[in-house]
Write an enzyme that holds these catalytic residues in place. Structure first.
Site, PDB file in Angstrom:
ATOM      1  N   GLY A 281       0.872  -1.167   0.000  1.00  0.00           N
ATOM      2  CA  GLY A 281       0.000   0.000   0.000  1.00  0.00           C
ATOM      3  C   GLY A 281       0.908   1.215   0.000  1.00  0.00           C
ATOM      4  O   GLY A 281       1.975   1.182   0.620  1.00  0.00           O
TER       5      GLY A 281
ATOM      6  N   ASP B 131      12.052  10.306 -17.936  1.00  0.00           N
ATOM      7  CA  ASP B 131      12.455  11.695 -18.189  1.00  0.00           C
ATOM      8  C   ASP B 131      12.922  12.351 -16.898  1.00  0.00           C
ATOM      9  O   ASP B 131      12.709  11.842 -15.798  1.00  0.00           O
ATOM     10  CB  ASP B 131      11.289  12.479 -18.800  1.00  0.00           C
ATOM     11  CG  ASP B 131      10.920  11.972 -20.188  1.00  0.00           C
ATOM     12  OD1 ASP B 131      11.824  11.492 -20.895  1.00  0.00           O
ATOM     13  OD2 ASP B 131       9.728  12.029 -20.538  1.00  0.00           O
TER      14      ASP B 131
ATOM     15  N   GLY C 262       7.450   4.567  -7.015  1.00  0.00           N
ATOM     16  CA  GLY C 262       7.284   5.919  -6.502  1.00  0.00           C
ATOM     17  C   GLY C 262       7.315   5.977  -4.987  1.00  0.00           C
ATOM     18  O   GLY C 262       7.849   6.927  -4.406  1.00  0.00           O
ATOM     19  N   ASP C 263       6.773   4.965  -4.335  1.00  0.00           N
ATOM     20  CA  ASP C 263       6.742   4.936  -2.866  1.00  0.00           C
ATOM     21  C   ASP C 263       8.157   4.841  -2.303  1.00  0.00           C
ATOM     22  O   ASP C 263       8.503   5.520  -1.325  1.00  0.00           O
ATOM     23  CB  ASP C 263       5.916   3.749  -2.379  1.00  0.00           C
ATOM     24  CG  ASP C 263       4.536   3.684  -3.009  1.00  0.00           C
ATOM     25  OD1 ASP C 263       3.991   4.756  -3.339  1.00  0.00           O
ATOM     26  OD2 ASP C 263       4.014   2.569  -3.166  1.00  0.00           O
TER      27      ASP C 263
ATOM     28  N   TYR D  91      -5.130  -7.170  -2.908  1.00  0.00           N
ATOM     29  CA  TYR D  91      -4.854  -6.804  -4.292  1.00  0.00           C
ATOM     30  C   TYR D  91      -3.891  -7.799  -4.923  1.00  0.00           C
ATOM     31  O   TYR D  91      -3.073  -8.421  -4.250  1.00  0.00           O
ATOM     32  CB  TYR D  91      -4.294  -5.382  -4.405  1.00  0.00           C
ATOM     33  CG  TYR D  91      -2.845  -5.204  -3.982  1.00  0.00           C
ATOM     34  CD1 TYR D  91      -1.816  -5.263  -4.919  1.00  0.00           C
ATOM     35  CD2 TYR D  91      -2.511  -4.955  -2.659  1.00  0.00           C
ATOM     36  CE1 TYR D  91      -0.491  -5.085  -4.537  1.00  0.00           C
ATOM     37  CE2 TYR D  91      -1.198  -4.772  -2.272  1.00  0.00           C
ATOM     38  CZ  TYR D  91      -0.185  -4.839  -3.220  1.00  0.00           C
ATOM     39  OH  TYR D  91       1.120  -4.665  -2.836  1.00  0.00           O
TER      40      TYR D  91
ATOM     41  N   TYR E 189      -8.101  -5.105  -7.353  1.00  0.00           N
ATOM     42  CA  TYR E 189      -8.384  -4.842  -5.941  1.00  0.00           C
ATOM     43  C   TYR E 189      -9.684  -5.479  -5.470  1.00  0.00           C
ATOM     44  O   TYR E 189     -10.630  -5.650  -6.231  1.00  0.00           O
ATOM     45  CB  TYR E 189      -8.539  -3.336  -5.688  1.00  0.00           C
ATOM     46  CG  TYR E 189      -7.344  -2.493  -5.994  1.00  0.00           C
ATOM     47  CD1 TYR E 189      -6.305  -2.352  -5.071  1.00  0.00           C
ATOM     48  CD2 TYR E 189      -7.243  -1.794  -7.196  1.00  0.00           C
ATOM     49  CE1 TYR E 189      -5.215  -1.555  -5.336  1.00  0.00           C
ATOM     50  CE2 TYR E 189      -6.150  -1.003  -7.479  1.00  0.00           C
ATOM     51  CZ  TYR E 189      -5.140  -0.884  -6.544  1.00  0.00           C
ATOM     52  OH  TYR E 189      -4.059  -0.093  -6.814  1.00  0.00           O
TER      53      TYR E 189
END
Length: 319
Positions: free
Chosen positions: A24, A229, A261-262, A83, A97
């Site tokens: 999560g 990028d 990203g986390d 999930y 999910y």
């Protein structure tokens, strides 16, 4: 010691090797930040789980990860959401999910003593971190209750970190999402944004328009990830805006982009909150994210070596 609270949801991650794992967005960032800062930080994970066997297992594992669960709530009737992940040949993931019975969705109904809200009001944390997903899973009353207390926390001197993670299926419509994002932007001191998330909420735009949007709507430090990028970092001091660009180092092996990203956010915060320059923070963020996408699932073994800050040493804990 840095005290930081991550508010959000963790779910049971269905793993192809049948290991019992959890993931999560805010949970992932909390785990990776704790690994990096270890005893330099008290990392709270604020959420809700059930009283069933899976929830008990989660509670035990999260303690093993070093997370402070003082404000974790337990529901007698709900459990963890679930999930599954499928990935394509490039490692890009698709999520499936089932979170209808997730205890985290009713967190503020379970926090009957308002322990977490009182902690916010009393500024018992140096930082509070939440994401757009943290907001999207709440009903309107709970969402506004949380936002109001975060605003009071900020007014008392607390610092707010917001991650723009966008899942369209969690929102009734774009207007609702835009309203919540704008509320979060106004109170955030640090924003982690992704160009794809921004496009999903506010529509497609050029890189220049993307930068201008965040310069206009926020006085926060804004880190904008753009895939392969350049990563953009916007800083505002008074009326002065600066835009810095940081190239993304190529990654040779991509297995699963879950938690990219986390983990990036955790790597950045581990350095930045320790007083390191943004260049160092971006470097650690990119290195950690590269390791995470080289494995399968949200939480993988990591081996970031000590950086110039001397506090960064991953423990290599396994789920």
């Amino acid at each position: 010691m840095i005290k930081i609270a991550f508010f959000g949801e963790a779910m049971h991650e269905l793993s192809p090797n049948y290991a019992v794992s959890f993931g999560g967005d805010t949970y992932n960032s909390a785990v990776y930040l704790k690994r990096l800062l270890d005893r330099q930080a008290d990392v709270y994970f604020v959420s809700a789980i059930g009283c069933d066997e899976l929830s008990i297992h989660a509670h035990t594992l999260w303690l093993h990860q070093g997370l402070n669960l003082q404000y974790l709530q337990h529901s007698p009737t709900r459990t963890l959401g679930v999930y599954g992940i499928t990935t394509d040949e490039q490692g890009e993931r698709a999520f499936h999910y089932n979170r209808k019975n997730s205890a985290a969705r009713v967190y503020f109904d379970l926090d009957q003593q308002q322990m977490f809200l009182i902690a916010l009001k009393q500024k018992q944390f140096d930082y509070v971190y939440f994401s757009a997903i943290s907001l999207a899973i709440l009903d309107e009353a709970a969402l506004q209750l949380f936002i109001a207390h975060v605003e009071a926390y900020k007014q008392a001197g607390g610092r707010v970190i917001f991650d723009s993670n966008y899942r369209e299926i969690l929102w009734q419509n774009k207007a609702q999402a835009q309203k919540c994002y704008q509320q979060a932007f106004k109170i955030a001191d640090i924003i982690f944004a992704t160009n794809d998330d921004h496009f999903g909420v506010f529509g497609q735009c050029s890189e220049y328009q993307l930068s201008a949007f965040y310069q206009a709507c926020s006085h926060a430090l804004v880190v904008i990830k753009q895939g392969i990028d350049d990563t953009l970092v916007l800083q505002t001091v008074g009326q002065n805006h600066t835009l810095s660009r940081y190239p993304v180092s190529p990654v040779t092996q991509v297995v699963d982009t879950t938690a990219a990203g986390d983990s990036f956010s955790a790597g950045f915060l581990a350095e930045y909150l320790s007083g390191q320059p943004i260049k160092v923070a971006i470097n650690t963020a990119q290195r950690l994210a590269a390791q995470v996408i080289g494995g399968s699932g949200a939480i993988v073994a990591t081996s970031i070596m000590p950086m110039s800050s001397a506090v960064l040493h991953a423990k290599g804990l396994f789920e």
